[in-house]
Design a protein around this motif. Structure first.
Motif, mmCIF file in Angstrom:
data_model
loop_
_atom_site.group_PDB
_atom_site.id
_atom_site.type_symbol
_atom_site.label_atom_id
_atom_site.label_comp_id
_atom_site.label_asym_id
_atom_site.label_seq_id
_atom_site.Cartn_x
_atom_site.Cartn_y
_atom_site.Cartn_z
ATOM 1 N N TRP A 82 0.836 -1.206 0.000
ATOM 2 C CA TRP A 82 0.000 0.000 0.000
ATOM 3 C C TRP A 82 0.871 1.255 0.000
ATOM 4 O O TRP A 82 0.575 2.214 -0.718
ATOM 5 N N LEU A 83 1.952 1.247 0.772
ATOM 6 C CA LEU A 83 2.853 2.403 0.791
ATOM 7 C C LEU A 83 3.548 2.583 -0.562
ATOM 8 O O LEU A 83 3.799 3.715 -0.982
ATOM 9 N N CYS A 84 3.842 1.487 -1.245
ATOM 10 C CA CYS A 84 4.402 1.595 -2.604
ATOM 11 C C CYS A 84 3.387 2.244 -3.540
ATOM 12 O O CYS A 84 3.747 3.105 -4.351
ATOM 13 N N PHE A 85 2.133 1.829 -3.426
ATOM 14 C CA PHE A 85 1.087 2.468 -4.233
ATOM 15 C C PHE A 85 1.001 3.951 -3.919
ATOM 16 O O PHE A 85 0.835 4.780 -4.814
ATOM 17 N N ARG A 86 1.091 4.307 -2.651
ATOM 18 C CA ARG A 86 1.041 5.721 -2.255
ATOM 19 C C ARG A 86 2.243 6.480 -2.827
ATOM 20 O O ARG A 86 2.111 7.631 -3.227
ATOM 21 N N ALA A 87 3.397 5.848 -2.851
ATOM 22 C CA ALA A 87 4.588 6.506 -3.407
ATOM 23 C C ALA A 87 4.434 6.749 -4.904
ATOM 24 O O ALA A 87 4.990 7.707 -5.441
ATOM 25 N N MET A 88 3.647 5.883 -5.565
ATOM 26 C CA MET A 88 3.449 6.021 -7.014
ATOM 27 C C MET A 88 2.171 6.773 -7.365
ATOM 28 O O MET A 88 1.822 6.875 -8.533
ATOM 29 N N ALA A 89 1.479 7.292 -6.379
ATOM 30 C CA ALA A 89 0.193 7.948 -6.628
ATOM 31 C C ALA A 89 0.345 9.096 -7.618
ATOM 32 O O ALA A 89 1.362 9.790 -7.643
ATOM 33 N N THR A 90 -0.667 9.273 -8.422
ATOM 34 C CA THR A 90 -0.671 10.366 -9.382
ATOM 35 C C THR A 90 -0.614 11.687 -8.634
ATOM 36 O O THR A 90 -1.386 11.909 -7.706
ATOM 37 N N SER A 91 0.310 12.515 -9.009
ATOM 38 C CA SER A 91 0.510 13.806 -8.347
ATOM 39 C C SER A 91 0.824 14.865 -9.380
ATOM 40 O O SER A 91 1.262 14.565 -10.495
ATOM 41 N N LYS A 92 0.630 16.087 -8.971
ATOM 42 C CA LYS A 92 0.979 17.203 -9.841
ATOM 43 C C LYS A 92 2.495 17.370 -9.803
ATOM 44 O O LYS A 92 3.079 17.549 -8.743
ATOM 45 N N ILE A 93 3.096 17.279 -10.971
ATOM 46 C CA ILE A 93 4.539 17.457 -11.091
ATOM 47 C C ILE A 93 4.789 18.573 -12.096
ATOM 48 O O ILE A 93 4.034 18.734 -13.053
ATOM 49 N N ASN A 94 5.798 19.333 -11.843
ATOM 50 C CA ASN A 94 6.133 20.428 -12.749
ATOM 51 C C ASN A 94 7.397 20.074 -13.517
ATOM 52 O O ASN A 94 8.418 19.739 -12.917
ATOM 53 N N LEU A 95 7.294 20.144 -14.817
ATOM 54 C CA LEU A 95 8.433 19.865 -15.678
ATOM 55 C C LEU A 95 9.150 21.166 -16.006
ATOM 56 O O LEU A 95 8.561 22.240 -15.955
ATOM 57 N N GLN A 96 10.427 21.050 -16.326
ATOM 58 C CA GLN A 96 11.178 22.254 -16.646
ATOM 59 C C GLN A 96 10.726 22.825 -17.983
ATOM 60 O O GLN A 96 10.125 22.151 -18.794
ATOM 61 N N GLY A 97 11.039 24.069 -18.170
ATOM 62 C CA GLY A 97 10.664 24.741 -19.409
ATOM 63 C C GLY A 97 9.435 25.605 -19.226
ATOM 64 O O GLY A 97 8.722 25.500 -18.236
ATOM 65 N N ARG A 98 9.229 26.490 -20.150
ATOM 66 C CA ARG A 98 8.102 27.419 -20.107
ATOM 67 C C ARG A 98 7.307 27.293 -21.395
ATOM 68 O O ARG A 98 7.849 26.938 -22.441
ATOM 69 N N GLY A 99 6.045 27.656 -21.314
ATOM 70 C CA GLY A 99 5.166 27.601 -22.473
ATOM 71 C C GLY A 99 5.417 28.760 -23.424
ATOM 72 O O GLY A 99 6.136 29.722 -23.117
ATOM 73 N N ALA A 100 4.784 28.687 -24.574
ATOM 74 C CA ALA A 100 4.955 29.701 -25.609
ATOM 75 C C ALA A 100 4.528 31.083 -25.126
ATOM 76 O O ALA A 100 5.154 32.089 -25.481
ATOM 77 N N ASP A 131 8.670 19.066 -2.477
ATOM 78 C CA ASP A 131 7.709 18.497 -1.536
ATOM 79 C C ASP A 131 7.235 17.122 -2.006
ATOM 80 O O ASP A 131 7.137 16.187 -1.210
ATOM 81 N N LEU A 132 6.934 17.012 -3.295
ATOM 82 C CA LEU A 132 6.505 15.737 -3.860
ATOM 83 C C LEU A 132 7.610 14.696 -3.717
ATOM 84 O O LEU A 132 7.355 13.555 -3.308
ATOM 85 N N ASN A 133 8.839 15.067 -4.020
ATOM 86 C CA ASN A 133 9.963 14.146 -3.901
ATOM 87 C C ASN A 133 10.126 13.685 -2.456
ATOM 88 O O ASN A 133 10.311 12.492 -2.200
ATOM 89 N N ALA A 134 10.043 14.602 -1.511
ATOM 90 C CA ALA A 134 10.195 14.241 -0.098
ATOM 91 C C ALA A 134 9.068 13.300 0.340
ATOM 92 O O ALA A 134 9.309 12.309 1.043
ATOM 93 N N ARG A 135 7.848 13.591 -0.080
ATOM 94 C CA ARG A 135 6.700 12.772 0.303
ATOM 95 C C ARG A 135 6.800 11.358 -0.275
ATOM 96 O O ARG A 135 6.595 10.365 0.436
ATOM 97 N N THR A 136 7.127 11.245 -1.555
ATOM 98 C CA THR A 136 7.200 9.913 -2.166
ATOM 99 C C THR A 136 8.388 9.126 -1.618
ATOM 100 O O THR A 136 8.275 7.920 -1.410
ATOM 101 N N ALA A 137 9.490 9.794 -1.346
ATOM 102 C CA ALA A 137 10.657 9.111 -0.767
ATOM 103 C C ALA A 137 10.330 8.603 0.636
ATOM 104 O O ALA A 137 10.745 7.507 1.024
ATOM 105 N N ARG A 138 9.577 9.384 1.399
ATOM 106 C CA ARG A 138 9.177 8.974 2.748
ATOM 107 C C ARG A 138 8.273 7.736 2.676
ATOM 108 O O ARG A 138 8.452 6.777 3.433
ATOM 109 N N MET A 139 7.309 7.745 1.761
ATOM 110 C CA MET A 139 6.420 6.584 1.601
ATOM 111 C C MET A 139 7.219 5.334 1.228
ATOM 112 O O MET A 139 6.985 4.251 1.765
ATOM 113 N N LEU A 140 8.160 5.501 0.318
ATOM 114 C CA LEU A 140 8.973 4.365 -0.113
ATOM 115 C C LEU A 140 9.849 3.861 1.037
ATOM 116 O O LEU A 140 10.001 2.656 1.211
ATOM 117 N N ARG A 141 10.392 4.775 1.831
ATOM 118 C CA ARG A 141 11.209 4.374 2.987
ATOM 119 C C ARG A 141 10.361 3.552 3.969
ATOM 120 O O ARG A 141 10.792 2.501 4.441
#
Length: 166
Positions: A82-100, A131-141
């Protein structure tokens, strides 16, 4: 406010984007690791659950004490999965780069204003990704801890079953 030099503009953008990309890669790595562990925890959980159920059948081939221990291990493995599923949960992630639209706006601005605007926006995105990285890493730990603890939990549960005279 002074304008920014071309070298600082380029170095600053490259550095900030590289850091942003590294955090995105960490998030992806956590997902990949969680999926790999899930592929291990689910079959182990099924096996331990099957053994636990078998020990409580009409003519058990496994002592009930072992079934209790396997049941406790199953609970740990279910929690780890279940914690693995939580670590993989769909989340808002921001990719580098800017729009047109940003670059259209930037075409009419000074280099310094473009740089400051880009960095302000990137700072906000990085906070979300960190924050997302810290949260998913904590779940995986915690998932790893649950799985690693399962033999000890099973031993304690089995010992308690022996003590209780099961």
């Amino acid at each position: 406010m002074p304008d920014i030099s071309g070298d600082l503009f380029k170095v600053g953008l490259d550095d900030a984007r590289a850091r942003h990309a590294a955090v995105v890669n960490l998030i992806l790595f956590t997902d990949t690791q969680a999926l790999g562990l899930l592929r291990l925890y689910i079959p182990l959980g099924i096996a331990t659950a099957s053994g636990a159920v078998a020990s409580f059948s009409v003519n058990p081939s496994i002592p009930k004490v072992v079934g209790v221990a396997l049941g406790a291990a199953t609970v740990c493995l279910i929690l780890a999965a279940w914690l693995c599923f939580r670590a993989m949960a769909t989340s808002k992630i921001n990719l580098q780069g800017r729009g047109a639209e940003f670059w259209e706006w930037a075409a009419n601005q000074s280099a310094g204003e473009v740089f400051r605007s880009y960095m302000r926006n990137l700072r906000e995105k990085q906070v979300n990704n960190n924050d997302l990285n810290a949260r998913t890493a904590r779940m995986l730990r915690f998932a790893k801890i649950c799985a690693i603890a399962s033999p000890a939990v099973a031993a304690v549960a089995g010992g308690a079953a022996v003590w209780a005279g099961l």
